[in-house]
Each structure stands twice: as structure tokens, then as C-alpha cells.
Scaffold this motif. Structure first.
Motif: not given
Ligand code: SF4
Length: 276
Positions: A3-13
Motif C-alpha cells: 500500500i502506498i500512502r499519499v499525503f497532500p502535505r507534510r506535518t510533524n506526524a
């Protein structure tokens, strides 16, 4: 299953393993069985939907996360938040008007299986049963780093038992919240309990103070921040709705920055504190 997880922006978490991708479109060698687009903030939804359309070329895409009012299921360590962060309960029995947690995850706390981590993201750990809390605190004591109560602590639920646990746990980040004027009395009562076990002597526990909500004023907000200092907490101003749709947003943002900057707040605390 890959599973590739894609996040629109980086946060500390945001996870930082090879299958966690931030904000980019697919590339030639990306391969997966599924792609999950994980969205925390509603303002990222247009970007998330654009990413979803592009990643359909690689594998079937699922889009979810708090921005999509996802009620959240069992917590899988490292999947949507990096290792070290953990969630042991979801939902909240309160109904704060400005909060999405109870609207998305339910108006009842759901206790989950406890996975290791030192950064606790639970919305309201103090609303969990004592049995669950004890198991969580014992897990936190086994961690290689000091615990963090990033999800916050509800002053109205503080007991001497909780205060004694805080003494044992020595968190390096713990925050209460002063969201509306009604929160003052519980904060005051919690301060008495915390002081009775030797805490709050050095403003080591924080308190988020919500400012700029409808009908708030600079003078009322400043009074709440000063009262927070005087109770012994370290105040941190939080601008309602990040200032979106406010008339005098620039002034509120300036005011918020002053009361969120540790150096400036430190000077203000010397002026207003009756404890130092
Ligand atoms: S106590 Fe915290 S998590 Fe619960 S509804 Fe209020 S703001 Fe949300």
C-alpha cells in the motif's frame, strides 16, 4: 499487500518510510496493490482529489482521513502517522461546538487496542475508563522517550489520580484547553489538583487558549491569556478556524503570534505571573 500512502502535505506526524509519499504525482517506477490518500485538513481536499485522479494510474485508490469525516477504526501503527505516535481511543463524549472529533468519530469514547508510542493523539484520554487509562500510562512508562499528550487533557475530568499519574509520567508536552469562558472554572480546579502534587511550579504544563471566535475581542482574549498564566499554565494562543473568514484577520494573526512565541510569552509571563 503493498500500500502506498499519499499525503497532500507534510506535518510533524507524517510517516517517513519509503511507501509514504507527500504531495507528489506518481512516477514511472511507483508500484502498489492499493493507494491510500490520507487527508487531515479540509482545505487539502481539492489537492487530494487531484492526487487521487493521478494515482488511479498505479492502483485502486481510497481517499479518507479526518477531512472526510472518517470515523476511524482500529489504529495501525506507522500507517497514517509515523512510528512513535499512537491512538488508543477515538471519539469524545463532549460536544464542543467548534470541534470535529466528536462529529466525525462519535459522541462516545471508543477504547482501542493499545499500541506502543510516546506521542498520544487520543482526543480525550481522560474520558476513557480507568482500566484503559492505566494500561495506556503503563505503556507510556515503557517508552524510550518522555510521553506527549498531543491530543490534550480535559481539565473538567482531572482527578488527583490523574495528577499523580502525570507526576510519574513526566510528560514533556501536555496541554489543557481554554476554549470558551466556561472552561475557566475547571482549569482553576485542575490547577489546584496539579499544585497539590507539586506540578505547575514552573509553568511546565501548557494550555491552549482559543481566540478570535465569533464575538471575541482582543481585550477579552488577552484577559483569558493572562488568567491562564496566573493559574500557572504556559499559555499558547490558537486562532479560531486559522483566521479564515475573519474581518481583521491580520491583527488577530499578529496578536496570536505574540501569544504563541515562547520567548515573547516568557516575557509576558514574568509581567503577569503571580507564581514566579
Ligand atoms: S473535549 Fe476536546 S475532543 Fe472533546 S469535543 Fe471538546 S474539543 Fe473536541
Amino acid at each position: 499487500m503493498k500500500i502506498i500512502r499519499v499525503f497532500p502535505r507534510r506535518t510533524n506526524a507524517t510517516p517517513d518510510d519509503d511507501l509514504a509519499i507527500v504531495g507528489r504525482m506518481p512516477q514511472l517506477f511507483d508500484e502498489a496493490d492499493e493507494v491510500h490518500i490520507s487527508v487531515s485538513f479540509t482545505w487539502d481536499i481539492p489537492q487530494a482529489e487531484k492526487l487521487a485522479r493521478e494515482w488511479e494510474r498505479v492502483a485502486p485508490v481510497k481517499v479518507g482521513g479526518p477531512a472526510y469525516k472518517d470515523p476511524g477504526g482500529e489504529f495501525i501503527p506507522g500507517r497514517y502517522v509515523k512510528n512513535g505516535y499512537t491512538i488508543t481511543s477515538r471519539g469524545c463524549p463532549n460536544k464542543c461546538w467548534f470541534c470535529q472529533a466528536w462529529k466525525n468519530e462519535g459522541n462516545k469514547v471508543r477504547e482501542l487496542e493499545i499500541h506502543d508510542g510516546w506521542n498520544l493523539l487520543d482526543n480525550n484520554i481522560l474520558a476513557c475508563s480507568r482500566e484503559h487509562q492505566t494500561a495506556v500510562y503503563e505503556m507510556l512508562l515503557r517508552q524510550p522517550r518522555k510521553p506527549r499528550f498531543t491530543g490534550g487533557l480535559e481539565a473538567a475530568r482531572m482527578t488527583t489520580w490523574n495528577a499523580e499519574w502525570l507526576v510519574k509520567l513526566k510528560p514533556d508536552y501536555s496541554y489543557f484547553a481554554y476554549d470558551t469562558p466556561e472552561d475557566y472554572e475547571p482549569l482553576e480546579a485542575a490547577a489546584v489538583l496539579l499544585k497539590s502534587v507539586g506540578l505547575l511550579r514552573h509553568h511546565e504544563i501548557g494550555c491552549y487558549v482559543l481566540i478570535g471566535y465569533p464575538k471575541d475581542s482582543f481585550s477579552a482574549a488577552e484577559k483569558r491569556l493572562i488568567k491562564t498564566v496566573q493559574l500557572g499554565y504556559f499559555p499558547q494562543a490558537m486562532l479560531f478556524n486559522k483566521g479564515n473568514n475573519m474581518e481583521n484577520v491580520n491583527e488577530w494573526r499578529r496578536f496570536q503570534r505574540e501569544w504563541a512565541n515562547k520567548v515573547i510569552v516568557g516575557h509576558k509571563m514574568k509581567t503577569y505571573s503571580i507564581h514566579c
